[in-house]
Each structure stands twice: as structure tokens, then as C-alpha cells.
Design a protein around this motif. Structure first.
Motif, PDB file in Angstrom:
ATOM      1  N   PRO A 174      66.673  40.458  32.395  1.00  0.00           N
ATOM      2  CA  PRO A 174      66.434  41.652  32.675  1.00  0.00           C
ATOM      3  C   PRO A 174      66.480  42.624  31.141  1.00  0.00           C
ATOM      4  O   PRO A 174      67.745  42.377  30.620  1.00  0.00           O
ATOM      5  N   GLU A 183      66.006  47.219  25.109  1.00  0.00           N
ATOM      6  CA  GLU A 183      66.704  46.219  24.124  1.00  0.00           C
ATOM      7  C   GLU A 183      65.571  45.958  22.981  1.00  0.00           C
ATOM      8  O   GLU A 183      65.695  44.718  22.596  1.00  0.00           O
ATOM      9  N   LYS A 223      69.451  47.138  36.991  1.00  0.00           N
ATOM     10  CA  LYS A 223      69.570  45.717  36.715  1.00  0.00           C
ATOM     11  C   LYS A 223      69.508  44.770  37.761  1.00  0.00           C
ATOM     12  O   LYS A 223      68.759  43.717  37.939  1.00  0.00           O
ATOM     13  N   ALA A 278      66.135  44.686  38.608  1.00  0.00           N
ATOM     14  CA  ALA A 278      65.068  43.748  37.531  1.00  0.00           C
ATOM     15  C   ALA A 278      65.548  42.170  37.931  1.00  0.00           C
ATOM     16  O   ALA A 278      64.404  41.550  37.740  1.00  0.00           O
ATOM     17  N   ASP A 325      71.314  37.875  30.066  1.00  0.00           N
ATOM     18  CA  ASP A 325      71.312  39.034  29.484  1.00  0.00           C
ATOM     19  C   ASP A 325      70.402  39.049  28.237  1.00  0.00           C
ATOM     20  O   ASP A 325      70.558  38.074  27.663  1.00  0.00           O
ATOM     21  N   ASP A 365      71.220  40.804  25.678  1.00  0.00           N
ATOM     22  CA  ASP A 365      71.842  41.194  24.349  1.00  0.00           C
ATOM     23  C   ASP A 365      72.767  40.063  23.880  1.00  0.00           C
ATOM     24  O   ASP A 365      73.545  40.476  23.058  1.00  0.00           O
ATOM     25  N   GLN A 417      75.040  38.441  24.810  1.00  0.00           N
ATOM     26  CA  GLN A 417      76.330  38.341  25.243  1.00  0.00           C
ATOM     27  C   GLN A 417      76.572  37.217  26.094  1.00  0.00           C
ATOM     28  O   GLN A 417      77.840  36.796  26.437  1.00  0.00           O
ATOM     29  N   ARG A 469      77.973  42.636  22.182  1.00  0.00           N
ATOM     30  CA  ARG A 469      76.515  42.854  22.348  1.00  0.00           C
ATOM     31  C   ARG A 469      76.166  43.046  21.264  1.00  0.00           C
ATOM     32  O   ARG A 469      76.613  43.356  20.303  1.00  0.00           O
ATOM     33  N   SER A 502      76.325  49.391  25.681  1.00  0.00           N
ATOM     34  CA  SER A 502      76.039  48.881  27.099  1.00  0.00           C
ATOM     35  C   SER A 502      75.767  49.988  28.050  1.00  0.00           C
ATOM     36  O   SER A 502      75.968  51.229  27.731  1.00  0.00           O
ATOM     37  N   LYS A 503      75.003  49.707  28.938  1.00  0.00           N
ATOM     38  CA  LYS A 503      74.334  50.838  29.885  1.00  0.00           C
ATOM     39  C   LYS A 503      75.489  51.375  30.949  1.00  0.00           C
ATOM     40  O   LYS A 503      74.998  52.130  31.749  1.00  0.00           O
ATOM     41  N   TRP A 504      76.549  50.771  30.885  1.00  0.00           N
ATOM     42  CA  TRP A 504      77.459  51.088  32.039  1.00  0.00           C
ATOM     43  C   TRP A 504      78.446  52.317  31.431  1.00  0.00           C
ATOM     44  O   TRP A 504      78.799  52.264  30.298  1.00  0.00           O
TER      45      TRP A 504
HETATM   46  N1  UDP Z   1      69.942  46.255  32.326  1.00  0.00           N
HETATM   47  C1  UDP Z   1      68.872  46.501  32.927  1.00  0.00           C
HETATM   48  N2  UDP Z   1      68.559  47.433  33.527  1.00  0.00           N
HETATM   49  C2  UDP Z   1      69.498  48.570  33.525  1.00  0.00           C
HETATM   50  C3  UDP Z   1      70.970  48.257  32.716  1.00  0.00           C
HETATM   51  C4  UDP Z   1      71.012  47.127  32.183  1.00  0.00           C
HETATM   52  O1  UDP Z   1      67.708  45.660  33.089  1.00  0.00           O
HETATM   53  O2  UDP Z   1      69.414  49.497  34.032  1.00  0.00           O
HETATM   54  C5  UDP Z   1      70.125  45.043  31.611  1.00  0.00           C
HETATM   55  C6  UDP Z   1      70.403  44.819  29.913  1.00  0.00           C
HETATM   56  O3  UDP Z   1      69.163  45.324  29.322  1.00  0.00           O
HETATM   57  C7  UDP Z   1      71.108  43.539  29.754  1.00  0.00           C
HETATM   58  C8  UDP Z   1      71.812  43.444  30.891  1.00  0.00           C
HETATM   59  O4  UDP Z   1      71.253  44.329  32.098  1.00  0.00           O
HETATM   60  O5  UDP Z   1      70.179  42.584  29.530  1.00  0.00           O
HETATM   61  C9  UDP Z   1      73.319  43.945  30.867  1.00  0.00           C
HETATM   62  O6  UDP Z   1      73.324  45.209  30.592  1.00  0.00           O
HETATM   63  P1  UDP Z   1      74.510  45.563  29.559  1.00  0.00           P
HETATM   64  O7  UDP Z   1      74.768  44.865  28.457  1.00  0.00           O
HETATM   65  O8  UDP Z   1      74.229  47.238  29.399  1.00  0.00           O
HETATM   66  O9  UDP Z   1      75.766  45.467  30.582  1.00  0.00           O
HETATM   67  P2  UDP Z   1      77.217  44.779  30.139  1.00  0.00           P
HETATM   68  O10 UDP Z   1      76.948  43.662  29.309  1.00  0.00           O
HETATM   69  O11 UDP Z   1      77.880  45.878  29.413  1.00  0.00           O
HETATM   70  O12 UDP Z   1      77.879  44.599  31.354  1.00  0.00           O
END
Ligand code: UDP
Ligand code: MG
Length: 326
Positions: A18, A22, A85, A88, A108, A110, A112, A215, A220-222
Motif C-alpha cells: 500500500p 511514497e 491503508k 489498499a 509497507d 517506507d 519500516q 521510515r 507517517s500518515k497518522w
Molecule cells: N498508507 C496507505 N494509505 C494511507 C496511509 C498510509 O496506503 O491512507 C500506506 C503508506 O504508504 C505505508 C503504510 O501504509 O506504506 C504505512 O503507513 P505509515 O508509514 O504512514 O504508518 P506507520 O508506519 O506510521 O504506522
């Protein structure tokens, strides 16, 4: 099917990624994953990138990867807007199910999620014959303290009050066999909480642990609100405990009020009328008013979700893809 059972056909694995904004990570992600999977014999890997309505050049970056390449196969689905997500991941799993691949890996974009774990996941599934191998973070280094704290509290409450078990630190990085992918895709709800769904469908899941990594690029999208909404949705989707608890509270309060009323009646009968006390009345009115509002808001959460589910809207809307191309 495991390696060697059928020497004509390699076991197929779809890597589902997803991606939301990115653009700077796609190339590095692909290179890092390729390095790992190329060294794994006996398997044929494909990619399914989901562009979740990115506003940057993510889709272009994916298309550039696809261009002029026969192997590995790279599929993409691009959404008409950002659906989140969960949507996705669903789109990717559904595609994998349609393709009939033997396994799917969610990861993911990124970096991570360390790509070398894919190899470990394959080894574990091969050795134990389990259906799924999932990763969990053992440290939350590099994450805001307050976020880790609330995450812990959430998992504690969730596991105490819901029917399913959610492992603390579990991330959406896991490999699953076709049966499990199908079971997940067959869950029809449009508001999806995958951590709960993975657990709900059952199957034999093994866990591997890894250290948290920052990342690669971007943010982060959160944020606080989206995480809070996520926590509430997880709770409402998989726990009926709040509803039961409200019934219990209602019962206790009614009983208490009844006993109090009888005591007051007896008191008045014996000692005659007291000087009326406004304070206690006001207190009670406020107490019950507040309680009712709280209870109604909990019920409202469930009803709201039912309302959305009854509309039966699709989980995502596709704008373009190359999934129909050979
Ligand atoms: N992602 C997505 N849609 C969204 C938010 C995030 O597909 O609305 C994807 C993002 O590109 C990444 C993964 O979900 O590959 C995790 O997102 P993020 O790194 O923001 O979350 P965290 O690692 O902080 O939990
Ligand atoms: Mg991330």
C-alpha cells in the motif's frame, strides 16, 4: 504447496504494497526487496502496488518500475482518492486472490518493515506448515512516547474486552497462504480493521520479532485524531463489551435509585418531611444526564457503523490499473 513438491511450477508469492505519497521510497523499496527475494530459490515473486490516491508522483514512480519489465511481474491499482491503508490492503489481497497466487505478503513501502524478514517468513511457513507468519515490533524506538503509551493502553483494553486477541506490537507485515487470503477477502465489511480481521479468521499464525526502524522518507500518515478513530473503530468492530457494560451500568444505577427511593419513603414516613435539598436533586439530574449522553454516544457509534455498512458502498474505487493486462 511447498518447494519441491511440484518441480514444474514454482510457488507464487504476491508482495502487496500500500502506498500513499511514497514517491521517494518506491525505488529504494523495490531495490531492497528485490535484493532479498532474488536470493530465494524455488519461488516466483510478483508485486502488487496500491496507489492509495497519492497526491505526489507515487503512481508515476510505480509505472516507471513497470515499464519495459517482464520479470518480476509488477501490477498496480490506483485509487480515485485516498481510501486509507485498510482499503489498499484489501484491494491488494483481493487481487492476489483473483490471481490465485499461493501466498501473499503485506508490507509497507517506507522500509519500516525489514525485507529480509520475507525470507524468514517463508522458512517458518515451510518448516512448520502454518498458514501465516506475521511480524511484531518489539521496540517502539523513534516513535513519540505518548503514541506508544496510548497504543499499549489500547491493546490492553482491546484484549480484555473483545472476543479476539490482538498481539501488542503487531504490524501489518505478514505472509499468508491462499486460504487465509480468501477468508479475509470474503469478509464483507466496508469499514475494515485488519488487525482484528486477521485474528478473527483464525488459522495457524506464527510470529517473528523485529526492532522498530525509522521510515525512509516522508512522514507517517497518522496523527492523534486518525489514531484515535482507528482505535475506536477497532473496538467497536470487534467488541460488544461496551454495549454489555452499559446494560450492566443501567441495571446497577436503577437498582441503586430504587433502594434510595424506598429508603427516602420510609424516612419521610417516620420522621416527616425534611427541608428539601436542591443540591442533591441537581447532582442527580446532572449525573443521569451525563450518563445518558455517554451511553447514547456509545450506542451511536454502533448505529453509525451499521448505517454505513447498510449502504454497502464499495471499499475502494479504482481509477486505473494494469491488472487486466497479461
Ligand atoms: N498508507 C496507505 N494509505 C494511507 C496511509 C498510509 O496506503 O491512507 C500506506 C503508506 O504508504 C505505508 C503504510 O501504509 O506504506 C504505512 O503507513 P505509515 O508509514 O504512514 O504508518 P506507520 O508506519 O506510521 O504506522
Ligand atoms: Mg511507516
Amino acid at each position: 504447496m511447498t518447494r519441491g513438491e511440484d518441480s514444474y511450477k514454482k510457488t507464487t508469492i504476491d508482495i502487496i504494497v500500500p502506498c500513499y505519497n511514497e514517491e521517494e521510497n518506491i525505488d529504494a523499496f523495490y531495490a531492497a526487496v528485490q535484493e532479498v527475494v532474488e536470493a530465494i530459490p524455488g519461488y516466483e515473486f510478483s508485486y502488487i502496488f496500491i496507489d492509495d490516491g497519492s497526491s505526489d508522483k507515487t503512481l508515476e514512480a510505480i509505472k516507471k518500475l513497470v515499464a519495459g519489465k517482464e520479470k518480476p511481474e509488477i501490477k498496480y491499482i490506483s485509487f480515485s482518492r485516498n481510501f486509507g491503508k485498510e482499503a489498499a490492503m484489501y484491494a491488494g489481497l483481493k487481487q492476489s486472490s483473483i490471481r490465485g497466487s499461493d501466498y501473499a505478503v503485506l508490507i509497507d513501502a517506507d522500509l519500516q518493515h525489514p525485507p529480509q524478514l520475507i525470507r524468514e517468513m517463508i522458512d517458518i511457513i515451510e518448516e512448520t506448515g502454518c498458514d501465516s507468519c506475521a511480524a511484531r515490533r518489539v521496540s517502539r524506538k523513534g516513535e513519540p512516547k505518548i503514541r506508544s503509551f496510548f497504543a499499549r493502553v489500547f491493546y490492553k483494553i482491546m484484549n480484555r474486552f473483545s472476543e479476539i486477541e490482538i498481539v501488542d506490537g503487531a504490524v501489518d507485515y505478514r505472509m499468508m497462504d491462499r486460504k487465509m487470503v480468501k477468508a479475509i477477502v470474503d469478509m464483507p465489511e466496508s469499514q475494515r480493521f485488519s488487525k482484528g480481521i486477521f485474528s478473527w479468521v483464525g488459522f495457524d499464525t506464527r510470529w517473528i520479532e523485529f526492532e522498530n526502524i525509522k521510515r525512509l522518507s516522508g512522514e507517517s500518515k497518522w496523527n492523534v485524531w486518525s489514531l484515535t478513530r482507528y482505535a475506536i473503530s477497532g473496538f467497536v468492530d470487534f467488541a460488544e463489551a461496551p454495549l454489555k457494560f452499559m446494560g450492566f451500568m443501567g441495571g446497577v444505577i436503577t437498582l441503586g435509585a430504587g433502594i434510595y427511593l424506598i429508603a427516602e419513603l420510609i424516612k419521610t414516613g417516620i420522621f416527616g418531611k425534611d427541608v428539601p435539598g436542591y443540591e442533591s436533586i441537581i447532582c442527580l439530574v446532572l449525573f443521569f444526564g451525563g450518563l445518558l449522553v455517554a451511553i447514547m454516544s456509545v450506542i451511536g457509534q454502533y448505529i453509525g457503523r451499521m448505517y454505513v455498512e447498510t449502504k454497502r458502498r464499495p471499499i475502494y474505487v479504482e481509477k486505473e490499473s494494469n491488472t487486466d493486462e497479461e
